[in-house]
Design a protein around this motif. Structure first.
Motif, PDB file in Angstrom:
ATOM      1  N   CYS A  15      -7.125  12.837  10.693  1.00 53.99           N
ATOM      2  CA  CYS A  15      -6.094  12.469   9.714  1.00 53.99           C
ATOM      3  C   CYS A  15      -6.771  12.089   8.409  1.00 53.99           C
ATOM      4  O   CYS A  15      -7.922  11.638   8.395  1.00 53.99           O
ATOM      5  N   ASP A  16      -6.041  12.327   7.320  1.00 52.85           N
ATOM      6  CA  ASP A  16      -6.519  11.963   5.990  1.00 52.85           C
ATOM      7  C   ASP A  16      -5.516  10.986   5.381  1.00 52.85           C
ATOM      8  O   ASP A  16      -4.304  11.213   5.472  1.00 52.85           O
ATOM      9  N   ILE A  17      -6.045   9.957   4.755  1.00 53.65           N
ATOM     10  CA  ILE A  17      -5.189   9.034   4.001  1.00 53.65           C
ATOM     11  C   ILE A  17      -5.528   9.241   2.537  1.00 53.65           C
ATOM     12  O   ILE A  17      -6.716   9.212   2.158  1.00 53.65           O
ATOM     13  N   ILE A  18      -4.494   9.466   1.727  1.00 49.68           N
ATOM     14  CA  ILE A  18      -4.732   9.750   0.304  1.00 49.68           C
ATOM     15  C   ILE A  18      -4.018   8.678  -0.514  1.00 49.68           C
ATOM     16  O   ILE A  18      -2.790   8.731  -0.680  1.00 49.68           O
ATOM     17  N   PRO A  19      -4.760   7.665  -0.945  1.00 49.59           N
ATOM     18  CA  PRO A  19      -4.125   6.595  -1.731  1.00 49.59           C
ATOM     19  C   PRO A  19      -4.111   6.954  -3.218  1.00 49.59           C
ATOM     20  O   PRO A  19      -4.753   7.916  -3.625  1.00 49.59           O
ATOM     21  N   ASP A  20      -3.404   6.158  -3.974  1.00 51.96           N
ATOM     22  CA  ASP A  20      -3.456   6.280  -5.433  1.00 51.96           C
ATOM     23  C   ASP A  20      -4.849   5.815  -5.869  1.00 51.96           C
ATOM     24  O   ASP A  20      -5.279   4.706  -5.536  1.00 51.96           O
ATOM     25  N   GLN A  21      -5.553   6.660  -6.641  1.00 51.59           N
ATOM     26  CA  GLN A  21      -6.953   6.347  -6.966  1.00 51.59           C
ATOM     27  C   GLN A  21      -7.123   5.092  -7.813  1.00 51.59           C
ATOM     28  O   GLN A  21      -8.196   4.520  -7.880  1.00 51.59           O
ATOM     29  N   GLU A  22      -6.038   4.682  -8.514  1.00 54.39           N
ATOM     30  CA  GLU A  22      -6.139   3.499  -9.382  1.00 54.39           C
ATOM     31  C   GLU A  22      -6.084   2.192  -8.585  1.00 54.39           C
ATOM     32  O   GLU A  22      -6.454   1.141  -9.086  1.00 54.39           O
ATOM     33  N   VAL A  23      -5.591   2.292  -7.345  1.00 54.15           N
ATOM     34  CA  VAL A  23      -5.307   1.073  -6.572  1.00 54.15           C
ATOM     35  C   VAL A  23      -6.586   0.442  -6.028  1.00 54.15           C
ATOM     36  O   VAL A  23      -7.509   1.139  -5.612  1.00 54.15           O
ATOM     37  N   LYS A  24      -6.612  -0.908  -6.079  1.00 52.44           N
ATOM     38  CA  LYS A  24      -7.746  -1.633  -5.475  1.00 52.44           C
ATOM     39  C   LYS A  24      -7.465  -1.759  -3.988  1.00 52.44           C
ATOM     40  O   LYS A  24      -6.433  -2.320  -3.592  1.00 52.44           O
ATOM     41  N   LEU A  50       0.859  -1.194   0.000  1.00 53.64           N
ATOM     42  CA  LEU A  50       0.000   0.000   0.000  1.00 53.64           C
ATOM     43  C   LEU A  50       0.892   1.239   0.000  1.00 53.64           C
ATOM     44  O   LEU A  50       1.823   1.336   0.807  1.00 53.64           O
ATOM     45  N   VAL A  51       0.611   2.154  -0.908  1.00 51.37           N
ATOM     46  CA  VAL A  51       1.308   3.449  -0.903  1.00 51.37           C
ATOM     47  C   VAL A  51       0.239   4.514  -0.712  1.00 51.37           C
ATOM     48  O   VAL A  51      -0.734   4.565  -1.464  1.00 51.37           O
ATOM     49  N   ALA A  52       0.390   5.321   0.315  1.00 51.69           N
ATOM     50  CA  ALA A  52      -0.618   6.358   0.575  1.00 51.69           C
ATOM     51  C   ALA A  52       0.013   7.493   1.362  1.00 51.69           C
ATOM     52  O   ALA A  52       0.877   7.275   2.214  1.00 51.69           O
ATOM     53  N   ALA A  53      -0.443   8.712   1.057  1.00 49.32           N
ATOM     54  CA  ALA A  53       0.014   9.872   1.844  1.00 49.32           C
ATOM     55  C   ALA A  53      -0.840   9.947   3.099  1.00 49.32           C
ATOM     56  O   ALA A  53      -2.049   9.688   3.055  1.00 49.32           O
ATOM     57  N   LEU A  54      -0.193  10.272   4.214  1.00 46.19           N
ATOM     58  CA  LEU A  54      -0.934  10.466   5.470  1.00 46.19           C
ATOM     59  C   LEU A  54      -0.796  11.931   5.872  1.00 46.19           C
ATOM     60  O   LEU A  54       0.326  12.447   5.987  1.00 46.19           O
ATOM     61  N   HIS A  55      -1.925  12.591   6.033  1.00 47.92           N
ATOM     62  CA  HIS A  55      -1.927  13.986   6.488  1.00 47.92           C
ATOM     63  C   HIS A  55      -2.532  14.029   7.888  1.00 47.92           C
ATOM     64  O   HIS A  55      -3.486  13.297   8.170  1.00 47.92           O
ATOM     65  N   ILE A  56      -1.988  14.876   8.755  1.00 47.18           N
ATOM     66  CA  ILE A  56      -2.598  15.086  10.071  1.00 47.18           C
ATOM     67  C   ILE A  56      -2.998  16.549  10.157  1.00 47.18           C
ATOM     68  O   ILE A  56      -2.161  17.445   9.925  1.00 47.18           O
ATOM     69  N   ASN A  57      -4.253  16.782  10.431  1.00 47.67           N
ATOM     70  CA  ASN A  57      -4.813  18.145  10.498  1.00 47.67           C
ATOM     71  C   ASN A  57      -4.465  18.955   9.251  1.00 47.67           C
ATOM     72  O   ASN A  57      -3.999  20.099   9.340  1.00 47.67           O
ATOM     73  N   SER A  75      -9.765   9.967  -0.960  1.00 48.67           N
ATOM     74  CA  SER A  75      -9.296  10.271   0.401  1.00 48.67           C
ATOM     75  C   SER A  75     -10.161   9.573   1.435  1.00 48.67           C
ATOM     76  O   SER A  75     -11.341   9.242   1.185  1.00 48.67           O
ATOM     77  N   ILE A  76      -9.547   9.361   2.585  1.00 49.54           N
ATOM     78  CA  ILE A  76     -10.256   8.747   3.724  1.00 49.54           C
ATOM     79  C   ILE A  76      -9.926   9.614   4.938  1.00 49.54           C
ATOM     80  O   ILE A  76      -8.744   9.818   5.250  1.00 49.54           O
ATOM     81  N   THR A  77     -10.949  10.145   5.568  1.00 48.14           N
ATOM     82  CA  THR A  77     -10.740  11.010   6.731  1.00 48.14           C
ATOM     83  C   THR A  77     -11.212  10.284   7.980  1.00 48.14           C
ATOM     84  O   THR A  77     -12.335   9.777   8.024  1.00 48.14           O
ATOM     85  N   CYS A  78     -10.335  10.237   8.980  1.00 50.12           N
ATOM     86  CA  CYS A  78     -10.697   9.572  10.235  1.00 50.12           C
ATOM     87  C   CYS A  78     -10.640  10.566  11.383  1.00 50.12           C
ATOM     88  O   CYS A  78      -9.689  11.359  11.480  1.00 50.12           O
ATOM     89  N   LYS A  79     -11.650  10.508  12.245  1.00 52.55           N
ATOM     90  CA  LYS A  79     -11.638  11.328  13.459  1.00 52.55           C
ATOM     91  C   LYS A  79     -12.483  10.639  14.518  1.00 52.55           C
ATOM     92  O   LYS A  79     -13.256   9.708  14.207  1.00 52.55           O
ATOM     93  N   VAL A  80     -12.355  11.105  15.742  1.00 51.82           N
ATOM     94  CA  VAL A  80     -13.200  10.560  16.813  1.00 51.82           C
ATOM     95  C   VAL A  80     -14.632  10.999  16.514  1.00 51.82           C
ATOM     96  O   VAL A  80     -14.884  12.180  16.229  1.00 51.82           O
ATOM     97  N   ALA A  81     -15.559  10.043  16.541  1.00 51.81           N
ATOM     98  CA  ALA A  81     -16.958  10.348  16.196  1.00 51.81           C
ATOM     99  C   ALA A  81     -17.619  11.172  17.293  1.00 51.81           C
ATOM    100  O   ALA A  81     -17.199  11.133  18.460  1.00 51.81           O
ATOM    101  N   GLU A  82     -18.654  11.894  16.924  1.00 53.37           N
ATOM    102  CA  GLU A  82     -19.442  12.635  17.933  1.00 53.37           C
ATOM    103  C   GLU A  82     -20.250  11.662  18.781  1.00 53.37           C
ATOM    104  O   GLU A  82     -20.455  11.876  19.970  1.00 53.37           O
ATOM    105  N   SER A  83     -20.758  10.582  18.146  1.00 51.89           N
ATOM    106  CA  SER A  83     -21.585   9.631  18.913  1.00 51.89           C
ATOM    107  C   SER A  83     -20.696   8.624  19.632  1.00 51.89           C
ATOM    108  O   SER A  83     -19.527   8.420  19.278  1.00 51.89           O
ATOM    109  N   LYS A  84     -21.278   8.012  20.659  1.00 48.69           N
ATOM    110  CA  LYS A  84     -20.545   7.010  21.439  1.00 48.69           C
ATOM    111  C   LYS A  84     -21.437   5.780  21.596  1.00 48.69           C
ATOM    112  O   LYS A  84     -22.659   5.875  21.449  1.00 48.69           O
TER     113      LYS A  84
END
Ligand code: NAP
Length: 263
Positions: free
Chosen positions: A205-214, A131-138, A231-240
């Motif tokens: 955080c955001d994960i930005i993979p190559d769009q062609e990749v399965k 897997l090759v993907a860029a990881l961004h934080i904030n 892109s995939i954005t992950c954060k702590v959810a509002e609900s619990k």
């Protein structure tokens, strides 16, 4: 009290379900699979994950109780021979309501946006190898990941997949998410931090993979294949998630009993 019941489907769990229904009827509890106050899961942590996903759109109204039919669980802490005690206590006392944080995962792809909730974790792998993907934080670039995959877990999920990857165990009273690497490639050309990272609630955080990749995307026990993910954005959810705790069972005791000392 209106209750819904979900069991693992094996013979013992099904028998315990029947026993629970009979005991609950004696106390005047009503089975209600669509609008319950309490969701009882009989099996293990995996069964509670399924129960969570069945009722994840009703988290404001339901509280979960887990019964385990094998080893002690992190979400399932009543034993199979304690059903009668459990039903008695449910009928006679108000439980403490314990809430655990969840992970929100927003996936943007050529098909549009989808939002998912995870109780344990989100995992990302490539179908065809590294897997090759860029990881961004904030919104700032942090690293480019190359390796087997990335797992982003909740505090209560930190004892699951995350722990097998060497991530830290986090107390579920902390509103945080943890990013753990799966076999990252680290040499003079490729570099990642190499240790897991814990983000507080107000970070993302955001994960930005190559769009062609399965991609193979895991949300708890569910796995899906996707392409065209931008892109995939992950954060702590509002609900619990809420657990009905009728007796204390401190988290660190569960960690000790599950991993160190079974006695
Ligand atoms: P499974 O592959 O049948 O079982 C995975 C095991 O993880 C089971 O023993 C399960 O407990 C346990 N587990 C689940 N949640 C846990 C938690 N929060 N803390 C500690 N142990 C936990 O799959 P499953 O039953 O559907 O569960 C899916 C979960 O498995 C995933 O969310 C992930 O956390 C975990 N998993 C772990 C690995 C790994 O460690 N290498 C790999 C893939 C997935 P019960 O026996 O009580 O159900």
């Amino acid at each position: 009290m209106k209750y819904a019941l979900l069991d693992r489907g094996d013979r013992l769990s099904r028998a315990l379900s029947e026993e629970f229904r009979a005991l609950a009827a004696l106390k005047g509890f009503t089975p209600n699979e669509s609008d319950p106050d309490i969701v009882v899961s009989i099996g293990g942590d995996g069964t509670l994950l399924q129960a969570f996903h069945r009722f994840k759109y009703q988290l404001d109204q339901v509280a979960f109780i887990g019964v385990h039919t094998g080893h002690l669980g992190f979400y399932a802490d009543w034993k199979k021979d304690e059903l009668s005690e459990l039903v008695d206590i449910m009928a006679t006392s108000e439980p403490r309501k314990i809430q655990y944080p969840l992970l929100q995962v927003e996936i943007t792809s050529s098909a549009g946006k989808s939002i998912h909730l995870a109780l344990n974790e989100f995992s990302l792998k490539s179908v065809d190898g590294t897997l090759v993907a860029a990881l961004h934080i904030n919104d700032e670039p942090f690293e480019t990941f190359r390796g087997d995959g990335i797992v982003i877990s909740t505090p209560s999920g930190s004892t699951g997949y995350n722990k097998s990857l060497g991530g830290a165990v986090i107390h579920p009273s902390l509103e945080a998410l943890q990013i753990a690497e799966m076999a990252s490639i680290n040499n003079r050309v490729y570099r990642t931090l190499g240790s897991s990272v814990i983000l507080p609630k107000h970070h993302h955080c955001d994960i930005i993979p190559d769009q062609e990749v399965k991609l193979l995307i895991g949300i708890d026990h569910q796995v899906m294949r996707m392409t065209g993910v931008s892109s995939i954005t992950c954060k702590v959810a509002e609900s619990k998630i809420t657990f009905a705790r009728h007796r204390p069972f401190p988290f660190w005791n569960r960690v000790r009993e599950a991993f160190i000392d079974a006695n």
